[in-house]
Design an enzyme around this catalytic site. Structure first.
Site, PDB file in Angstrom:
ATOM      1  N   GLY A 212       0.823  -1.065   0.002  1.00 50.33           N
ATOM      2  CA  GLY A 212       0.017  -0.109   0.152  1.00 50.33           C
ATOM      3  C   GLY A 212       0.734   1.289  -0.026  1.00 50.33           C
TER       4      GLY A 212
ATOM      5  N   ARG B 251       1.145  -5.280  -5.111  1.00 48.46           N
ATOM      6  CA  ARG B 251       1.354  -6.420  -4.208  1.00 48.46           C
ATOM      7  C   ARG B 251       1.447  -7.774  -5.246  1.00 48.46           C
ATOM      8  NH1 ARG B 251      -2.926  -3.826  -1.002  1.00 48.46           N
ATOM      9  NH2 ARG B 251      -1.970  -3.087   0.846  1.00 48.46           N
TER      10      ARG B 251
ATOM     11  N   ASP C 212       4.871  -4.580   6.093  1.00 54.45           N
ATOM     12  CA  ASP C 212       5.632  -5.745   6.524  1.00 54.45           C
ATOM     13  C   ASP C 212       5.624  -6.988   5.206  1.00 54.45           C
ATOM     14  OD1 ASP C 212       3.009  -5.925   6.301  1.00 54.45           O
ATOM     15  OD2 ASP C 212       2.644  -6.972   8.532  1.00 54.45           O
TER      16      ASP C 212
ATOM     17  N   THR D  44       4.337   2.718   5.368  1.00 50.42           N
ATOM     18  CA  THR D  44       2.916   2.280   5.470  1.00 50.42           C
ATOM     19  C   THR D  44       2.211   3.291   6.763  1.00 50.42           C
ATOM     20  OG1 THR D  44       1.736   0.655   6.487  1.00 50.42           O
ATOM     21  CG2 THR D  44       3.895   0.769   7.438  1.00 50.42           C
TER      22      THR D  44
ATOM     23  N   ASP E 172       0.027   2.287   8.580  1.00 47.71           N
ATOM     24  CA  ASP E 172      -0.452   1.590   9.675  1.00 47.71           C
ATOM     25  C   ASP E 172       0.481   1.814  10.971  1.00 47.71           C
ATOM     26  OD1 ASP E 172      -2.530   0.718   7.875  1.00 47.71           O
ATOM     27  OD2 ASP E 172      -1.567  -1.140   7.609  1.00 47.71           O
TER      28      ASP E 172
ATOM     29  N   ASP F 139       2.871  -0.345  11.884  1.00 51.57           N
ATOM     30  CA  ASP F 139       2.686  -1.638  12.694  1.00 51.57           C
ATOM     31  C   ASP F 139       4.083  -2.338  12.580  1.00 51.57           C
ATOM     32  OD1 ASP F 139       2.332  -1.866   9.967  1.00 51.57           O
ATOM     33  OD2 ASP F 139       0.740  -3.233  10.199  1.00 51.57           O
TER      34      ASP F 139
ATOM     35  N   ARG G 281      -5.534  -1.599   9.031  1.00 51.01           N
ATOM     36  CA  ARG G 281      -5.440  -3.375   8.756  1.00 51.01           C
ATOM     37  C   ARG G 281      -5.782  -3.807  10.425  1.00 51.01           C
ATOM     38  NH1 ARG G 281      -3.675  -5.865   4.429  1.00 51.01           N
ATOM     39  NH2 ARG G 281      -2.354  -4.260   3.753  1.00 51.01           N
TER      40      ARG G 281
HETATM   41  O1  F6P Z   1      -1.467  -1.452   4.909  1.00 49.41           O
HETATM   42  C1  F6P Z   1      -2.280  -0.056   4.562  1.00 49.41           C
HETATM   43  C2  F6P Z   1      -3.496  -0.264   4.211  1.00 49.41           C
HETATM   44  O2  F6P Z   1      -4.070   0.890   3.784  1.00 49.41           O
HETATM   45  C3  F6P Z   1      -4.466  -0.722   5.440  1.00 49.41           C
HETATM   46  O3  F6P Z   1      -4.722   0.169   6.290  1.00 49.41           O
HETATM   47  C4  F6P Z   1      -5.687  -1.291   4.740  1.00 49.41           C
HETATM   48  O4  F6P Z   1      -6.306  -2.417   5.400  1.00 49.41           O
HETATM   49  C5  F6P Z   1      -4.999  -1.741   3.565  1.00 49.41           C
HETATM   50  O5  F6P Z   1      -3.950  -1.266   3.086  1.00 49.41           O
HETATM   51  C6  F6P Z   1      -6.118  -1.641   2.211  1.00 49.41           C
HETATM   52  O6  F6P Z   1      -5.414  -2.014   1.185  1.00 49.41           O
HETATM   53  P1  F6P Z   1      -6.012  -2.079  -0.303  1.00 49.41           P
HETATM   54  O7  F6P Z   1      -5.543  -0.775  -0.808  1.00 49.41           O
HETATM   55  O8  F6P Z   1      -5.304  -3.032  -1.345  1.00 49.41           O
HETATM   56  O9  F6P Z   1      -7.515  -2.168  -0.252  1.00 49.41           O
END
Ligand code: F6P
Length: 322
Positions: free
Chosen positions: A11, A72, A103, A126, A128, A130, A172
């Site tokens: 992300g 990803r 991560d 990120t 998050d 985390d 997340r």
């Molecule tokens: O890891 C970053 C994040 O924005 C999280 O907070 C969220 O759960 C996820 O990515 C959403 O991912 P995507 O943009 O692939 O839906």
């Protein structure tokens, strides 16, 4: 080193561009060539790349997202994929790789290095926050600022209409965005996955303090909250107070976009600069982070162990101030 590669992966987060810029400018200062790969590991596997000079990273420090784009990659999760990627890097004469991401991205960086003897350094990118081994990840502060601004706007309309709002924020399975947003926006309640959330406790509070003195309010719900997302929590609370008007807002990807704030630009610049120097000095399989204002290095396998430790002090603050 004479030649290194960079990718942004997973992300996106505000400040990734500032980090790329710092890596490229520091490399140029040290006469090191930089190749950037588009779309994270996907682009690396297709050798979708360009050479980055110090001039290519002009006018990006203030821009959100990542100009190298991101993704990803399923193929890179396999050993065969990582072996293919390492051959591409070696054929290009790339001696080391810097990965900016969360991560999943740093797990991939650790594996390609172990399996194929490619030096790697990870930069925590990120929203998050985390990752273990850094007080803050690149993008977290900006995402919190964005969420606070949105909640402030919601509060205006919530109080005008005497409504109770449940606002869901990203993260997340970590509740750090929710916690800081809730404190800064003066939320009446914060539900996060790290503490056993109890709807009954929230209901009790709403029945006593809240019902007597207030007519509107904001409850922040982390997306990873064990009671379910904001819709689920609102449904459960509504059963107890059928007469109250309740609304749900899911902030979603608005939190990932936007220009990085000053904190994230400086953090990303320090981390990018430090990452290039670390790789060039022979450090390997480490994530560079910040702790107590100083740059620190943590082995990648430790950094990716999910970390969203909540300070008991902040929890106490929430309890006292809500
Ligand atoms: O890891 C970053 C994040 O924005 C999280 O907070 C969220 O759960 C996820 O990515 C959403 O991912 P995507 O943009 O692939 O839906």
């Amino acid at each position: 080193m004479k030649h290194i590669g960079i990718i942004t992966s997973g992300g996106d987060s505000p400040g990734m561009n500032a980090c790329i810029r710092a890596i490229v400018r520091t490399a140029s200062f040290n006469d090191i060539k930089v190749t950037g790969f588009y779309r994270g590991y996907e682009g690396l596997l297709e050798n979708d790349s360009l050479v980055l000079t110090r001039y290519d990273v002009r006018n990006i420090i203030h821009r959100g997202g990542t100009f190298l784009k991101t993704s990803r990659s399923e193929e890179f999760r396999t050993q065969a994929g990582r072996s293919k990627a390492s051959k591409i890097l070696k054929n290009m004469g790339i001696e080391g790789l810097i990965v900016i991401g969360g991560d999943g991205s740093l797990i991939g960086a650790n594996l390609i290095s172990i399996e194929n003897d490619i030096p790697v350094i990870g930069c925590p990118g990120t929203i998050d926050n985390d990752l273990f081994g850094t007080d803050f990840t690149i993008g977290y502060h900006t995402a919190v600022d964005t969420a606070i601004e949105a909640v402030d706007n919601i509060r205006d309309t919530a109080s005008s209409h005497n409504r109770l709002f449940f606002v869901e924020v990203m993260g997340r399975d970590a509740g750090l965005i929710a916690l800081r947003t809730g404190i800064a926006a003066g939320a009446e309640g914060i539900l996060i996955p790290e503490t056993p959330s109890d709807i009954n406790r929230l209901v009790k509070y709403l029945k006593t303090d809240f019902k007597k003195k207030r007519r509107s309010g904001i409850i922040i719900v982390a997306e990873g909250e064990s009671e379910g997302g904001a819709f689920e929590v609102a449904k459960k609370v509504q059963r107890e107070f059928p007469e109250w008007e309740m609304k749900v807002t899911v902030l979603g990807h608005i939190q990932r976009g936007g220009k990085p704030n000053g904190f994230d630009r400086i953090l990303a610049s320090r981390i990018g600069h430090g990452a290039l120097l670390a790789l060039n000095k022979g450090r390997n399989r480490e994530m560079i982070g910040i702790s107590g204002g100083e740059l620190i290095y943590t082995p990648l396998e430790k950094a990716v162990k999910h970390n969203s430790t909540i300070s008991p002090y902040l929890l106490e603050l929430v309890e006292a101030l809500s």
